[in-house]
Design a protein around this motif. Structure first.
Motif, PDB file in Angstrom:
ATOM      1  N   GLY A 194     -10.677  -1.334   1.254  1.00  0.00           N
ATOM      2  CA  GLY A 194      -9.394  -1.888   0.857  1.00  0.00           C
ATOM      3  C   GLY A 194      -8.466  -1.958   2.049  1.00  0.00           C
ATOM      4  O   GLY A 194      -8.835  -1.606   3.173  1.00  0.00           O
ATOM      5  N   PRO A 195      -7.225  -2.406   1.838  1.00  0.00           N
ATOM      6  CA  PRO A 195      -6.271  -2.522   2.939  1.00  0.00           C
ATOM      7  C   PRO A 195      -5.734  -1.174   3.393  1.00  0.00           C
ATOM      8  O   PRO A 195      -5.484  -0.290   2.580  1.00  0.00           O
ATOM      9  N   GLU A 196      -5.561  -1.050   4.684  1.00  0.00           N
ATOM     10  CA  GLU A 196      -4.807   0.072   5.241  1.00  0.00           C
ATOM     11  C   GLU A 196      -3.323  -0.218   5.137  1.00  0.00           C
ATOM     12  O   GLU A 196      -2.504   0.672   4.924  1.00  0.00           O
ATOM     13  N   ASP A 229       0.303 -10.372   5.575  1.00  0.00           N
ATOM     14  CA  ASP A 229      -0.487  -9.769   6.648  1.00  0.00           C
ATOM     15  C   ASP A 229      -1.277  -8.596   6.071  1.00  0.00           C
ATOM     16  O   ASP A 229      -0.754  -7.838   5.259  1.00  0.00           O
ATOM     17  N   ILE A 230      -2.531  -8.477   6.493  1.00  0.00           N
ATOM     18  CA  ILE A 230      -3.394  -7.399   6.005  1.00  0.00           C
ATOM     19  C   ILE A 230      -4.071  -6.716   7.181  1.00  0.00           C
ATOM     20  O   ILE A 230      -4.576  -7.380   8.093  1.00  0.00           O
ATOM     21  N   THR A 231      -4.075  -5.397   7.163  1.00  0.00           N
ATOM     22  CA  THR A 231      -4.912  -4.605   8.061  1.00  0.00           C
ATOM     23  C   THR A 231      -5.938  -3.901   7.191  1.00  0.00           C
ATOM     24  O   THR A 231      -5.585  -3.031   6.386  1.00  0.00           O
ATOM     25  N   TRP A 232      -7.212  -4.297   7.327  1.00  0.00           N
ATOM     26  CA  TRP A 232      -8.263  -3.709   6.508  1.00  0.00           C
ATOM     27  C   TRP A 232      -8.738  -2.392   7.108  1.00  0.00           C
ATOM     28  O   TRP A 232      -8.778  -2.238   8.334  1.00  0.00           O
ATOM     29  N   ILE A 246      -4.784  -1.656  -6.570  1.00  0.00           N
ATOM     30  CA  ILE A 246      -3.629  -2.549  -6.715  1.00  0.00           C
ATOM     31  C   ILE A 246      -3.568  -3.557  -5.567  1.00  0.00           C
ATOM     32  O   ILE A 246      -3.487  -4.771  -5.807  1.00  0.00           O
ATOM     33  N   PRO A 247      -3.634  -3.125  -4.300  1.00  0.00           N
ATOM     34  CA  PRO A 247      -3.651  -4.124  -3.220  1.00  0.00           C
ATOM     35  C   PRO A 247      -4.867  -5.053  -3.292  1.00  0.00           C
ATOM     36  O   PRO A 247      -4.741  -6.263  -3.044  1.00  0.00           O
ATOM     37  N   VAL A 266       0.835  -1.198   0.000  1.00  0.00           N
ATOM     38  CA  VAL A 266       0.000   0.000   0.000  1.00  0.00           C
ATOM     39  C   VAL A 266       0.872   1.251   0.000  1.00  0.00           C
ATOM     40  O   VAL A 266       0.743   2.125  -0.857  1.00  0.00           O
ATOM     41  N   VAL A 267       1.778   1.339   0.964  1.00  0.00           N
ATOM     42  CA  VAL A 267       2.593   2.550   1.144  1.00  0.00           C
ATOM     43  C   VAL A 267       3.797   2.576   0.208  1.00  0.00           C
ATOM     44  O   VAL A 267       4.089   3.592  -0.427  1.00  0.00           O
ATOM     45  N   ASP A 268       4.521   1.443   0.139  1.00  0.00           N
ATOM     46  CA  ASP A 268       5.788   1.414  -0.587  1.00  0.00           C
ATOM     47  C   ASP A 268       5.618   1.307  -2.097  1.00  0.00           C
ATOM     48  O   ASP A 268       6.548   1.626  -2.848  1.00  0.00           O
ATOM     49  N   TYR A 269       4.461   0.868  -2.541  1.00  0.00           N
ATOM     50  CA  TYR A 269       4.281   0.638  -3.977  1.00  0.00           C
ATOM     51  C   TYR A 269       3.105   1.435  -4.537  1.00  0.00           C
ATOM     52  O   TYR A 269       3.286   2.359  -5.332  1.00  0.00           O
TER      53      TYR A 269
END
Length: 407
Positions: free
Chosen positions: A394-396, A383-386, A251-252, A143-146
């Motif tokens: 989507g994922p956080e 690992d996913i934090t929704w 994307i995620p 999410v953050v890096d891509y």
């Protein structure tokens, strides 16, 4: 037969929508029952006045595409929404003729050839981001890096934002991320810096045009009409927000769906990359990512919708995720089928407010996924934090690893 329901008293408890806490992208089972019943359901979102819930595909197209339903009537009202803030502005809040005018001018600048020309640049940006992540270790938060960084690079390159100014766009994007600790005052400061930066870029492009979208927007004309500086700034901010929603969310979401279970979908696309455009369309249709309250309209007059007489001035909320899974429109709608005939899904909207950047969003998704499929064939979600009760589902955060990463 048209149903004229007895509207609930303002003090009567209404069923809350969405029907779950918003975590995940699976379509809630309640929609199946609602699509089969006559009429619309009266619900209440987290904030705002009650609204009719539209769940069937045909009804959704009617509400999204018919001029008898207004977006502009949301402005200044306690409209149904998931977030407390009520500030609305920009193209999405307008009706014709103002909306038609701005959309026409924007489409003159955002030509298909200009959008398609972005594909190599988008691919290169995604490739560079993955290379940086691989150099740093055996995994990343996709999410953050891509996705987040890709969204900023995509819009900045399209607009022609110089490298020296991109930190302003990155700062605003970071503040928008789910779970961000940025307060209201800091958020307004960042938006102010973004507006000031955009204003300066507009002045520069007016004096010295270049081959970029900002220059094209500055020069776009319809006879003697053109975009004002205020309209240009609002459109740039709106485009940043749209890229955030499309890329950072989708994307995620797509990676999650493709790699779960036996990874058959992921492996199929690796073996058949020519299917990627069709796969992106099917994933956009399948994923329940459109947040509650994004597709609110107000009836300008009394209108029959799905067997319910909606009175003038009443709100309607379109459940895109339900419409995209309506068996009356899509055969075996819960199945993911990359050979499904193209077109038809409502993820980018419909009618006059159909997303003007839809094709750019498709390119971003196709190339972002293509790089991952090619370079990280064993990519695994660890690992996913929704997000909970989100504007967009989507994922956080979503940690992924690839070959050589920890088991």
């Amino acid at each position: 037969m048209t149903t004229v329901p007895d509207l609930p008293d303002a003090t009567e408890a209404l069923e809350h929508f969405p029907f779950d806490d918003g975590r995940g992208i699976e379509v809630n089972e309640r929609f199946k029952e609602l699509r089969q019943r006559e009429g619309l359901l009266r619900v209440r979102l987290a904030y705002g006045e009650p609204t009719w819930l539209v769940t069937r595909y045909a009804d959704a197209r009617l509400v999204l595409g018919d001029a008898r339903f207004s977006r502009a009537m949301s402005v200044g009202r306690d409209f149904p929404r998931q977030e407390e803030a009520t500030d609305l502005a920009g193209l999405i809040t307008m009706d014709a003729p103002e909306h038609t005018r701005l959309r026409t001018l924007l489409l003159k600048a955002l030509s298909r050839s200009r959008i398609e020309a972005q594909r190599p640049t988008v691919h290169a940006a995604a490739d560079d981001l993955l290379s940086s992540a691989m150099a740093a270790g055996p995994g990343m938060d996709i999410v953050v890096d891509y996705a987040q960084r890709m969204s900023v690079l995509s819009i900045c390159d399209l607009l022609g934002v110089p490298v020296s100014d991109r930190e302003v766009f990155e700062s605003t994007s970071a503040a928008l991320m789910p779970g961000s600790a940025v307060g209201h005052e800091d958020m307004m400061r960042r938006f102010g810096a973004l507006q000031a930066c955009t204003e300066r870029l507009i002045a520069e492009r007016r004096a010295r045009p270049r081959d970029d979208l900002m220059s094209a927007m500055v020069q776009a004309r319809d006879e003697e009409d053109r975009l004002t500086d205020t309209e240009l700034i609002d459109l740039v901010v709106s485009m940043l927000l749209a890229r955030f929603e499309a890329i950072i969310t989708q994307i995620p979401n797509c990676v999650y769906v493709l790699t779960r279970g036996d990874r058959a979908l992921w492996n199929r696309l690796r073996a058949n990359p020519a299917e990627l455009p069709a796969a992106v369309e099917e994933l956009l249709r399948n994923n329940a990512s459109a947040g509650a309250g994004l597709f609110v309209r107000y009836a300008r007059e009394d209108v029959n919708v799905g067997g319910t007489l909606v009175r003038a001035g009443e709100a309607l909320t379109v459940a895109i995720e339900s419409a995209n899974h309506d068996p009356a429109r899509f055969e075996d709608p819960d199945a993911i089928d990359f050979t499904r005939p193209p077109g038809g899904h409502l993820t980018f909207g419909y009618g006059a407010h159909y997303c003007v950047g839809a094709q750019l969003g498709r390119i971003d998704l196709q190339e972002g996924l293509r790089v991952l499929l090619t370079r990280t064939p064993e990519l695994t979600v660890r690992d996913i934090t929704w997000r909970e009760r989100p504007h967009i589902r989507g994922p956080e955060a979503m940690r992924v690893t690839w070959q050589g990463g920890p088991e």
